[in-house]
Design an enzyme around this catalytic site. Sequence first.
Site, PDB file in Angstrom:
ATOM      1  N   GLU A 111       0.860  -1.184   0.000  1.00 36.33           N
ATOM      2  CA  GLU A 111       0.000   0.000   0.000  1.00 36.33           C
ATOM      3  C   GLU A 111       0.898   1.237   0.000  1.00 36.33           C
ATOM      4  O   GLU A 111       1.804   1.329   0.816  1.00 36.33           O
ATOM      5  CB  GLU A 111      -0.895   0.039   1.238  1.00 36.33           C
ATOM      6  N   ARG A 119      -3.787 -11.676   8.469  1.00 26.91           N
ATOM      7  CA  ARG A 119      -3.031 -10.781   7.584  1.00 26.91           C
ATOM      8  C   ARG A 119      -2.138  -9.915   8.455  1.00 26.91           C
ATOM      9  O   ARG A 119      -2.639  -9.121   9.256  1.00 26.91           O
ATOM     10  CB  ARG A 119      -3.972  -9.900   6.754  1.00 26.91           C
ATOM     11  N   HIS A 161       2.610   0.752   3.515  1.00 28.43           N
ATOM     12  CA  HIS A 161       2.327  -0.437   4.309  1.00 28.43           C
ATOM     13  C   HIS A 161       2.524  -1.721   3.508  1.00 28.43           C
ATOM     14  O   HIS A 161       2.493  -1.713   2.274  1.00 28.43           O
ATOM     15  CB  HIS A 161       0.901  -0.372   4.857  1.00 28.43           C
ATOM     16  N   SER A 218      -3.279   0.539  -3.492  1.00 27.36           N
ATOM     17  CA  SER A 218      -3.038  -0.755  -2.854  1.00 27.36           C
ATOM     18  C   SER A 218      -2.965  -1.795  -3.959  1.00 27.36           C
ATOM     19  O   SER A 218      -3.963  -2.033  -4.662  1.00 27.36           O
ATOM     20  CB  SER A 218      -4.168  -1.104  -1.881  1.00 27.36           C
ATOM     21  N   ASP A 271      -7.242   7.895   1.223  1.00 27.01           N
ATOM     22  CA  ASP A 271      -7.008   7.436   2.589  1.00 27.01           C
ATOM     23  C   ASP A 271      -6.594   8.643   3.418  1.00 27.01           C
ATOM     24  O   ASP A 271      -5.450   9.096   3.345  1.00 27.01           O
ATOM     25  CB  ASP A 271      -5.922   6.360   2.603  1.00 27.01           C
ATOM     26  N   ASN A 328       1.519  -6.080   3.451  1.00 26.85           N
ATOM     27  CA  ASN A 328       0.575  -7.081   3.931  1.00 26.85           C
ATOM     28  C   ASN A 328       1.076  -8.469   3.551  1.00 26.85           C
ATOM     29  O   ASN A 328       1.501  -8.696   2.412  1.00 26.85           O
ATOM     30  CB  ASN A 328      -0.805  -6.848   3.312  1.00 26.85           C
TER      31      ASN A 328
END
Length: 513
Positions: free
Chosen positions: A11, A246, A162, A110, A103, A164
């Site tokens: 992200e 996650r 970010h 993302s 965001d 994941n």
Amino acid sequence: MVSARRVMGAETEFGIWQQGNPRANPMRDSARVVDAYAGPRGLKSSQSFWDFAAESPLADARGFLMNVAEAHTSQLTHLPDAQPESQYLANVVLENGARLYVDHAHPEYSCPEVLTPRDLVLYDRAGDLVALQAVRALAQSPEPVNLYKNNTDSKGSSYGAHENYLVDRSVEFDDIVAGLTPFFVTRQVLCGAGRVGLGMSGEEPGYQLSSRADFFEAEVGLETTLRRPIINTRDEPHADPAQYRRLHVIVGDATLAEPATLVRFGATALVLGLIEEGLAPACELADPVQALRDVSHDLTLARPLALADGTQTTALAVQRAYLEACEAAAGAQPDAATAEVLAEWRRFLTALETDPMELADSVDWVAKLSLLEGYRRREGLAWDHPKLALIDVQYADVRPEKGLFYRLEAAGRIRRLTDDAAVARAAVEPPADTRAWLRGTAVERFGQQLVSASWDSLVFSVDGGLVRVPMKYPLKGTRALLEERIAGARDAPSLLRALGVTRLGDTTTEGEV
């Protein structure tokens, strides 16, 4: 045996600036970015297009659910109407299965779920192209904006890059914390983005490895924008919660150099494999938050880090221990993705132990430092000179003719793992080997009847009602499993029949993709 192959995604919240208007509303401009990309492509963009039904951002991996009344508004991502200026919360799902949306005060890309670090590099780079194309479109408007792939405005604000990773649910979260904390604290030597200035506002002169390290204040926690933790506890799997969790990683920097992105994600995937197998090195830092800053501020890479048992280590020693553990656990014949990551990780560490400037072609903090030191030598600039801060920002400009990273890369001074043609395809075609293939295909072929979507669902309008297609398994919905089955589908009803989804009511379905 551990492997770098794992369901993963990135992200990126882009820094945003409206040229010539310091009072511009960043949320409004972020919505304009989303619309500028989505509109010409006929993609639906609205607050309601994202399916929030299964979102659970207040679920904590430590076993509790935060009360909505106690949460900061920035944590209420499942309640868009609770956000300030919610009229600007544009959402769009792209043909490649990615999400582009607003965001908070930033446009965020993302990327779709992928299985290898190489594909992560490709689809992350596709997001940079998406950002560039939006900037190009808005350049023709009365209010042009620009985007930057960085993490701070050097005025006290930070925004995320970010990561994941899908992790086996059976692994105790305490083991994840213990295994990942020393790795994350020291990983910045491999993939820090570099930053001019020390402290949240860059108030102290100097240069550091990471653009995010100064903004972390806790070891473990649910928050992402306040009291940021090294280990984030959000328990929102976007998959079958009985099988998966996650891991939502907020401690990394936005990397532009593709070798650094490869190692950033690949090494983390391997370390998660160690943790799942119970093979992570035993290493407990006395003060991880302070150590995170100490590592970032130490250009010698030799500062001692205090351990909980009273002994000391260094960032490079910690990384060497993790690398050697991963090499042993990967076996004599690792798969190609794993072998590539291990080789690059070892190359990085060897150079960092001898001459870090050897990595000016691979690691952003080194490339940026080399560039800045050139200016400092030629012009006699101290670290607090404003010109250096401007160069720092210009490094991350998404426009190839302006961004200093792109100019270095075009000159052959930074290694590249992708090429322009592959990136252009990845911006419009989904990965074939995850459920992102079905999501992107639904957008491209059945977009008129697709009402909303999320990572683990598609919602179609059929005969005046809504039909939700659950997608709880990231390794289903792939091209190999579905391309032939849905080849003859011409609309949403025929697609649902081909998928074996039966409508039971206005919003319920039978059948799992």
